[in-house]
Write a protein that holds these residues in place. Structure first.
Motif, PDB file in Angstrom:
ATOM      1  N   PHE A  50      -6.934   1.448  -0.816  1.00 51.90           N
ATOM      2  CA  PHE A  50      -7.024   0.899   0.402  1.00 51.90           C
ATOM      3  C   PHE A  50      -6.551   1.372   1.300  1.00 51.90           C
ATOM      4  N   VAL A  51      -4.343   0.700   0.539  1.00 57.42           N
ATOM      5  CA  VAL A  51      -3.573   0.968   1.326  1.00 57.42           C
ATOM      6  C   VAL A  51      -3.582   2.704   2.253  1.00 57.42           C
ATOM      7  N   GLU A  52      -3.873   3.730   1.166  1.00 56.34           N
ATOM      8  CA  GLU A  52      -4.252   4.946   1.923  1.00 56.34           C
ATOM      9  C   GLU A  52      -5.150   4.930   3.587  1.00 56.34           C
ATOM     10  N   GLU A  53      -5.741   4.917   3.466  1.00 57.96           N
ATOM     11  CA  GLU A  53      -6.823   4.095   3.860  1.00 57.96           C
ATOM     12  C   GLU A  53      -6.787   3.183   5.254  1.00 57.96           C
ATOM     13  N   LYS A  54      -6.062   2.346   5.109  1.00 55.99           N
ATOM     14  CA  LYS A  54      -5.712   1.686   5.896  1.00 55.99           C
ATOM     15  C   LYS A  54      -4.776   1.963   6.680  1.00 55.99           C
ATOM     16  N   LEU A  55      -3.778   2.712   6.178  1.00 57.14           N
ATOM     17  CA  LEU A  55      -2.401   3.046   6.375  1.00 57.14           C
ATOM     18  C   LEU A  55      -1.807   3.990   6.417  1.00 57.14           C
ATOM     19  N   PRO A  56      -2.711   5.018   6.846  1.00 58.96           N
ATOM     20  CA  PRO A  56      -2.781   6.743   6.415  1.00 58.96           C
ATOM     21  C   PRO A  56      -1.399   7.214   6.700  1.00 58.96           C
ATOM     22  N   ILE A  57      -1.111   8.412   5.370  1.00 59.63           N
ATOM     23  CA  ILE A  57       0.501   8.880   6.056  1.00 59.63           C
ATOM     24  C   ILE A  57      -0.178   9.541   7.248  1.00 59.63           C
ATOM     25  N   THR A  58       1.007   9.622   8.318  1.00 59.18           N
ATOM     26  CA  THR A  58       0.554  11.016   8.722  1.00 59.18           C
ATOM     27  C   THR A  58       1.909  11.698   9.183  1.00 59.18           C
ATOM     28  N   ASN A  59       3.066  11.477   8.938  1.00 57.76           N
ATOM     29  CA  ASN A  59       4.536  12.545   9.272  1.00 57.76           C
ATOM     30  C   ASN A  59       5.127  12.143   8.327  1.00 57.76           C
ATOM     31  N   SER A  60       6.119  13.214   8.600  1.00 62.12           N
ATOM     32  CA  SER A  60       6.972  13.817   7.198  1.00 62.12           C
ATOM     33  C   SER A  60       7.880  12.386   7.037  1.00 62.12           C
ATOM     34  N   SER A  61       7.915  11.750   8.472  1.00 66.21           N
ATOM     35  CA  SER A  61       8.858  10.913   8.139  1.00 66.21           C
ATOM     36  C   SER A  61       8.723   9.184   7.535  1.00 66.21           C
ATOM     37  N   GLU A  62       7.635   9.272   6.776  1.00 63.91           N
ATOM     38  CA  GLU A  62       6.822   8.523   6.600  1.00 63.91           C
ATOM     39  C   GLU A  62       6.577   8.124   5.505  1.00 63.91           C
ATOM     40  N   SER A  63       6.880   7.003   4.454  1.00 63.27           N
ATOM     41  CA  SER A  63       6.628   6.655   3.094  1.00 63.27           C
ATOM     42  C   SER A  63       6.142   5.395   2.721  1.00 63.27           C
ATOM     43  N   TYR A  64       5.340   4.903   1.585  1.00 67.31           N
ATOM     44  CA  TYR A  64       4.982   3.845   1.441  1.00 67.31           C
ATOM     45  C   TYR A  64       6.065   2.450   0.715  1.00 67.31           C
ATOM     46  N   LYS A  65       6.458   1.746   0.769  1.00 66.04           N
ATOM     47  CA  LYS A  65       7.392   1.066   0.307  1.00 66.04           C
ATOM     48  C   LYS A  65       6.863   0.058  -0.212  1.00 66.04           C
ATOM     49  N   VAL A  66       6.324  -0.519  -1.671  1.00 65.14           N
ATOM     50  CA  VAL A  66       6.131  -1.404  -2.061  1.00 65.14           C
ATOM     51  C   VAL A  66       6.569  -2.086  -3.210  1.00 65.14           C
ATOM     52  N   ILE A  67       6.561  -4.001  -2.115  1.00 70.21           N
ATOM     53  CA  ILE A  67       7.125  -4.896  -2.884  1.00 70.21           C
ATOM     54  C   ILE A  67       6.563  -4.964  -3.968  1.00 70.21           C
ATOM     55  N   ALA A  68       6.846  -5.242  -5.105  1.00 70.46           N
ATOM     56  CA  ALA A  68       5.710  -6.117  -6.202  1.00 70.46           C
ATOM     57  C   ALA A  68       5.685  -7.205  -6.614  1.00 70.46           C
ATOM     58  N   CYS A  69       5.687  -7.759  -6.212  1.00 68.92           N
ATOM     59  CA  CYS A  69       5.566  -9.167  -6.389  1.00 68.92           C
ATOM     60  C   CYS A  69       4.078  -9.823  -6.413  1.00 68.92           C
ATOM     61  N   PRO A  70       3.878 -10.539  -7.427  1.00 65.38           N
ATOM     62  CA  PRO A  70       4.781 -10.310  -8.695  1.00 65.38           C
ATOM     63  C   PRO A  70       3.960  -8.278  -9.507  1.00 65.38           C
ATOM     64  N   GLN A  71       5.024  -8.294 -10.228  1.00 66.76           N
ATOM     65  CA  GLN A  71       4.705  -6.848 -10.832  1.00 66.76           C
ATOM     66  C   GLN A  71       3.343  -7.083 -12.034  1.00 66.76           C
ATOM     67  N   TRP A  72       2.546  -5.916 -12.025  1.00 66.71           N
ATOM     68  CA  TRP A  72       2.097  -5.598 -13.178  1.00 66.71           C
ATOM     69  C   TRP A  72       1.656  -4.825 -12.907  1.00 66.71           C
ATOM     70  N   CYS A  73       0.875  -4.412 -14.177  1.00 65.12           N
ATOM     71  CA  CYS A  73       0.272  -2.141 -14.563  1.00 65.12           C
ATOM     72  C   CYS A  73      -0.094  -1.692 -13.763  1.00 65.12           C
ATOM     73  N   LYS A  74      -0.519  -2.087 -12.265  1.00 65.82           N
ATOM     74  CA  LYS A  74      -0.473  -1.767 -10.880  1.00 65.82           C
ATOM     75  C   LYS A  74       0.560  -0.897 -10.922  1.00 65.82           C
ATOM     76  N   ASP A  75       1.856  -1.413 -10.886  1.00 66.37           N
ATOM     77  CA  ASP A  75       3.208  -0.235  -9.635  1.00 66.37           C
ATOM     78  C   ASP A  75       4.017   1.107 -10.395  1.00 66.37           C
ATOM     79  N   ASP A  76       3.045   1.011 -12.058  1.00 64.80           N
ATOM     80  CA  ASP A  76       3.377   2.154 -12.506  1.00 64.80           C
ATOM     81  C   ASP A  76       2.442   2.955 -12.011  1.00 64.80           C
ATOM     82  N   LEU A  77       1.673   2.932 -11.476  1.00 66.47           N
ATOM     83  CA  LEU A  77       0.429   3.808 -10.513  1.00 66.47           C
ATOM     84  C   LEU A  77       1.212   4.738  -9.215  1.00 66.47           C
TER      85      LEU A  77
END
Ligand SMILES: [Zn+2]
Length: 355
Positions: free
Chosen positions: A211-238
């Protein structure tokens, strides 16, 4: 007589090897080979059979100070299972956990679990090669683990799961086997292996990532995803595997919520930021993930089957993950806001304005 001469030559050769490291690796390689041989015999398959999946914690487990990666080589040489063929995965385990091997044949649903006997690994290579399987392995068990088969044979499943046929690894191994058999992608299984097991929580991570990759695609090498895992669950290891969003590199910040906070923002799953490290700005999504959004087919048997059944029921939703996801808020992030959301003592959901 000839045998004795060979042994003496071997001992002399080993004496020349520094620290016996090579001998230990040879033993580990032989162990992996023996595990594969026994599985081929018990499951009745030939080298290179594409229906067979191998799972092992070799490479993670350390037995009496000896790392176990050479066992992977032994498996590949013997049964042909390899990372390159997408039929060998290594679920993460702490290094002090037992060293085990598992083979699953999707054409029959049958699986064999073998746990290494650490005593056997203290032998010389020659002695080890002569050991019978029941001394090489402290546990060898075989079971049908196909969930559709188990649905009609719950008595067999009860034995496998309740009597811990795979020494406590049942759920993780059986779930991975079933989704692998049904065509799960390599990268998903890899993330699952990093998580130690496959549960619907990891699948929710896949849905959110897509979903995030579709909504906010990475378009150049300066970009990366940051995750505020709040609350955390098993998803965050992926996200750590798929996006390289690891806590050590400031790609992920993990914070728990109290029950009252979870109630205040139902199904909240965290804040997902596409960050541009050159411009020092980014775009953020606060997402909610509702596991009950879709009425999935339910497992009616004993409790051991429900998560595995759920894992499979979620598989088709890889193509439309949005059915589970709600955007609670979308906003721009600058360096100061990002720092606030990451810092201990701040509440990221309050900084984001959703709480
Ligand atoms: Zn999990």
């Amino acid at each position: 007589m000839k045998m004795k001469y060979q042994t003496i030559t071997m001992v002399l050769l080993l004496a020349l090897v520094p620290g016996l490291a090579m001998a230990d690796n040879a033993l580990m390689e032989a162990l992996g080979g023996k595990a594969a041989q026994k599985a081929m015999q018990d499951l009745g398959f030939e080298k290179g059979d594409a229906n067979v999946l191998a799972l092992t914690d070799a490479g993670h487990a350390i037995v009496d100070g000896q790392t176990s990666q050479a066992a992977i080589k032994g498996i590949t040489n013997e049964s042909g299972n390899s990372i390159g063929d997408g039929n060998l995965f290594r679920p993460l385990r702490a290094h002090w956990k037992p060293l085990w091997f598992y083979f699953f044949d999707k054409s029959t649903g049958e699986a064999v679990y073998l746990e290494a006997n650490s005593e056997a690994l203290s032998k010389s290579l020659d002695e080890f090669l002569d050991l019978p399987d029941d001394q090489v392995f402290s546990k060898i068990s075989k079971a049908n683990v196909d969930i559709e088969y188990l649905q009609n044979h719950t008595d067999e499943g009860n034995v496998t799961f309740n009597d811990k046929a795979f020494n406590g690894n049942e759920f993780g191994l059986v779930a991975m086997s079933n989704v692998w058999a049904r065509g799960a992608s390599y990268d998903f299984l890899q993330a699952t292996a990093f998580h130690d097991h496959l549960c619907p929580g990891v699948t929710s991570g896949l849905h959110i990532a897509e979903f995030v990759e579709e909504k906010l695609p990475i378009t150049n090498s300066s970009e990366s995803y940051k995750v505020i895992a709040c609350p955390q669950w098993c998803k965050d290891d992926l996200f750590q595997m798929r996006w390289d969003a690891t806590p050590g590199k400031s790609g992920m910040f993990v914070m728990a919520l109290t029950d009252a906070e979870k109630k205040a923002v139902p199904n909240v799953a965290g804040i997902y930021i596409r960050w541009n490290d050159t411009a020092k700005e980014g775009d953020a999504l606060v997402l909610a993930y509702n596991f009950s959004a879709v009425d999935l087919p339910k497992w009616n048997g004993p409790s051991w089957g429900s998560m595995i059944y759920w894992d499979i029921a979620l598989m088709p939703y890889e193509d439309n993950p949005e059915v589970f996801i709600t955007v609670l808020k979308e906003f721009k992030v600058d360096a100061a806001t990002l720092a606030q959301m990451q810092n201990a003592g701040m509440h990221p959901l309050k900084v984001a304005g959703v709480m």
